[in-house]
Design an enzyme around this catalytic site. Structure first.
Site, PDB file in Angstrom:
ATOM      1  CE1 TYR A  11      -2.803   3.319   0.721  1.00 23.67           C
ATOM      2  CE2 TYR A  11      -2.440   3.548   3.469  1.00 23.67           C
ATOM      3  CZ  TYR A  11      -3.080   3.554   2.928  1.00 23.67           C
ATOM      4  OH  TYR A  11      -4.159   4.618   2.562  1.00 23.67           O
ATOM      5  CG  LEU A  33       4.575  -9.720  -5.902  1.00 28.94           C
ATOM      6  CD1 LEU A  33       3.828 -10.145  -6.835  1.00 28.94           C
ATOM      7  CD2 LEU A  33       3.999  -8.824  -5.823  1.00 28.94           C
ATOM      8  CB  THR A 117       5.447   2.031  13.754  1.00 27.12           C
ATOM      9  OG1 THR A 117       4.027   2.034  13.992  1.00 27.12           O
ATOM     10  CG2 THR A 117       5.724   1.092  14.135  1.00 27.12           C
ATOM     11  CE1 TYR A 141       5.000  -2.531  12.014  1.00 29.22           C
ATOM     12  CE2 TYR A 141       3.128  -1.600  13.075  1.00 29.22           C
ATOM     13  CZ  TYR A 141       3.771  -2.161  12.604  1.00 29.22           C
ATOM     14  OH  TYR A 141       3.820  -1.235  11.237  1.00 29.22           O
ATOM     15  CE  LYS A 145       8.106  -1.479  10.351  1.00 22.62           C
ATOM     16  NZ  LYS A 145       8.327  -1.395   9.182  1.00 22.62           N
TER      17      LYS A 145
HETATM   18  N1  UFG Z   1     -11.320   0.823  15.144  1.00 20.97           N
HETATM   19  C1  UFG Z   1     -12.350   0.015  15.158  1.00 20.97           C
HETATM   20  N2  UFG Z   1     -12.872  -0.322  14.597  1.00 20.97           N
HETATM   21  C2  UFG Z   1     -12.263  -1.363  13.600  1.00 20.97           C
HETATM   22  C3  UFG Z   1     -10.694  -0.559  13.744  1.00 20.97           C
HETATM   23  C4  UFG Z   1     -10.609  -0.229  13.813  1.00 20.97           C
HETATM   24  O1  UFG Z   1     -13.644   0.673  15.925  1.00 20.97           O
HETATM   25  O2  UFG Z   1     -13.479  -2.138  12.679  1.00 20.97           O
HETATM   26  C5  UFG Z   1     -11.023   1.460  15.566  1.00 20.97           C
HETATM   27  C6  UFG Z   1      -9.120   1.442  16.699  1.00 20.97           C
HETATM   28  O3  UFG Z   1      -9.348  -0.001  18.271  1.00 20.97           O
HETATM   29  C7  UFG Z   1      -8.308   2.293  16.783  1.00 20.97           C
HETATM   30  C8  UFG Z   1      -8.454   3.517  15.324  1.00 20.97           C
HETATM   31  O4  UFG Z   1     -10.238   2.522  14.526  1.00 20.97           O
HETATM   32  O5  UFG Z   1      -8.632   2.897  17.657  1.00 20.97           O
HETATM   33  C9  UFG Z   1      -7.596   2.848  14.145  1.00 20.97           C
HETATM   34  O6  UFG Z   1      -7.654   1.905  14.247  1.00 20.97           O
HETATM   35  P1  UFG Z   1      -6.778   1.075  12.942  1.00 20.97           P
HETATM   36  O7  UFG Z   1      -6.073  -0.105  13.367  1.00 20.97           O
HETATM   37  O8  UFG Z   1      -6.770   1.700  11.620  1.00 20.97           O
HETATM   38  O9  UFG Z   1      -5.057   1.042  13.327  1.00 20.97           O
HETATM   39  P2  UFG Z   1      -4.156   2.020  14.605  1.00 20.97           P
HETATM   40  O10 UFG Z   1      -4.250   2.958  14.909  1.00 20.97           O
HETATM   41  O11 UFG Z   1      -4.847   0.646  15.540  1.00 20.97           O
HETATM   42  O12 UFG Z   1      -3.156   1.166  13.509  1.00 20.97           O
HETATM   43  C10 UFG Z   1      -1.819   1.951  13.704  1.00 20.97           C
HETATM   44  C11 UFG Z   1      -1.361   1.398  12.564  1.00 20.97           C
HETATM   45  C12 UFG Z   1      -0.151   0.647  12.636  1.00 20.97           C
HETATM   46  C13 UFG Z   1       0.477   1.040  13.625  1.00 20.97           C
HETATM   47  C14 UFG Z   1      -0.325   1.956  14.644  1.00 20.97           C
HETATM   48  C15 UFG Z   1       0.535   2.470  15.816  1.00 20.97           C
HETATM   49  O13 UFG Z   1      -1.883   0.378  11.017  1.00 20.97           O
HETATM   50  O14 UFG Z   1       0.060  -0.544  11.785  1.00 20.97           O
HETATM   51  O15 UFG Z   1      -0.618   2.713  14.246  1.00 20.97           O
HETATM   52  O16 UFG Z   1       0.424   3.053  16.558  1.00 20.97           O
HETATM   53  F1  UFG Z   1       1.664  -0.020  13.974  1.00 20.97           F
END
Ligand code: UFG
Length: 326
Positions: A11, A33, A117, A141, A145
């Site tokens: 991505y 891939l 990250t 994770y 990193k």
């Molecule tokens: N969330 C929901 N429902 C969902 C998915 C996510 O409520 O179905 C919430 C999560 O709890 C979080 C927010 O939406 O509060 C964002 O969640 P993401 O999974 O989109 O992203 P994260 O903040 O967990 O993670 C991102 C990156 C990770 C990285 C992290 C660093 O995707 O790779 O930030 O803190 F490690």
């Protein structure tokens, strides 16, 4: 510059490649891939389908291209999986990373931009988070990193490899050709858009009892093109020094509910939600101070408006209904 991009069919990697090619750099995408998509390899870049642990192929790629810099984005990045399968994360994010550094040393490639990250910080003590704040990852994770980041100054000292570690906050959005498609999808914005598109019944909000303005978690969403531009700027420091930079838009961030409301406004679709339990390991707030990269490299995000970020992702999803297969 002649640049090799590991994970360039992923991505963020595909968008970094797009921006490099647009700027006239010569790019080799090096990707197994295993998670990336052949359809995400940008026209104008050369493609090597191989694993980072294939040292012979990697060295051949460096020598054939006469590589001058590496942007290293190949990694596993699922927080939950990292906790249940630490071995996979140490192998793919640390051991494979060291194999890359060794190959760079052998082939006299001395510039590295590394995709790090916000997960390196863990549960931050204050907001916005600065690069000098304590790093206490709460999952494998983030820990892997950080382990790789910690190896870098030692490789610089021993072998002169300069490095810029970019600590991403929440990457989101898309370009016309490149967007976000993970299997399984765990990220908030694509999940909400799938609900808007009728591909899932509802969005589950992971907890509404956090100490935030509406009880849901606050994150700092940054457009993937703004992230990509930062990689290109970071290449420019590596003749003289190394650095660590946060990458986010700052401000107040957005709660999960705010992101859902913005997506309703952008798509005009109904989006059902249900409230579930907290997801283990999710900090309440993660908002970046990106003052350092603004000051040093004159970087600033062009897509500060969450609606524009969501709109770009929505357009990509509509033009790629089957992801890269379509
Ligand atoms: N969330 C929901 N429902 C969902 C998915 C996510 O409520 O179905 C919430 C999560 O709890 C979080 C927010 O939406 O509060 C964002 O969640 P993401 O999974 O989109 O992203 P994260 O903040 O967990 O993670 C991102 C990156 C990770 C990285 C992290 C660093 O995707 O790779 O930030 O803190 F490690």
């Amino acid at each position: 510059m002649r640049v090799l991009v590991t994970g360039g069919a992923g991505y963020i990697g595909s968008v970094v490649t797009e921006e490099l090619v647009r700027d006239g750099h010569e790019v080799v995408v090096y990707d197994s891939l295993y998670k990336g998509h052949r359809g995400a390899v940008v026209a104008g870049a050369e493609f090597v389908e191989a694993d980072l642990m294939d040292g012979e192929r990697l060295r051949r790629a460096f020598r054939e291209q006469r590589t001058e810099a590496v942007i290293h984005m190949a990694a596993d990045s699922l927080v939950g999986e990292s906790v249940t399968n630490p071995s996979k994360y140490y192998r793919n994010n640390v051991i494979a990373g060291l194999a890359l550094l060794d190959a760079m040393h052998d082939c006299e490639v001395r510039r590295l931009v590394f995709s790090s990250t916000a997960a390196t910080y863990g549960e931050p003590e204050k907001q916005p988070i600065e690069e000098s704040d304590p790093t206490n990852p709460t999952n494998t994770y983030g820990q892997t990193k950080l382990a790789f980041e910690h190896a870098l100054p030692w490789y610089e000292r021993a072998h002169g490899i300069r490095h810029a570690s970019l600590r991403y906050f929440n990457a989101a959005g898309a370009t016309r050709h490149c967007g976000e498609m993970h299997d399984p999808e765990t990220h908030l914005i694509p999940i909400i858009l799938q609900a808007a598109a009728g591909k899932r019944d509802a969005v589950e909000i992971y907890g509404e009892d956090y100490p935030t303005r509406d009880g849901t978690c606050v994150r700092d969403y940054i457009h993937v093109v703004d992230l990509a531009r930062a990689h290109i700027l970071a290449l420019s420091i590596l003749d003289t020094h190394s650095a660590v930079y946060n990458l986010g838009c700052g401000g107040d961030g957005y709660t999960v509910k705010e992101v859902i409301d913005a997506t309703r406004a952008v798509t005009g679709r109904e989006i059902k939600v249900k409230v579930g339990a907290r997801r283990p390991g999710d900090p309440a707030f993660l908002v970046a101070s990106s003052a350092r990269i603004k000051h040093d490299l004159n970087w600033s995000p062009q897509f500060q408006d969450l609606n524009l970020i969501i709109e770009s992702a929505w357009h990509w999803m509509q033009s790629h209904p089957d992801g890269y297969a379509g």
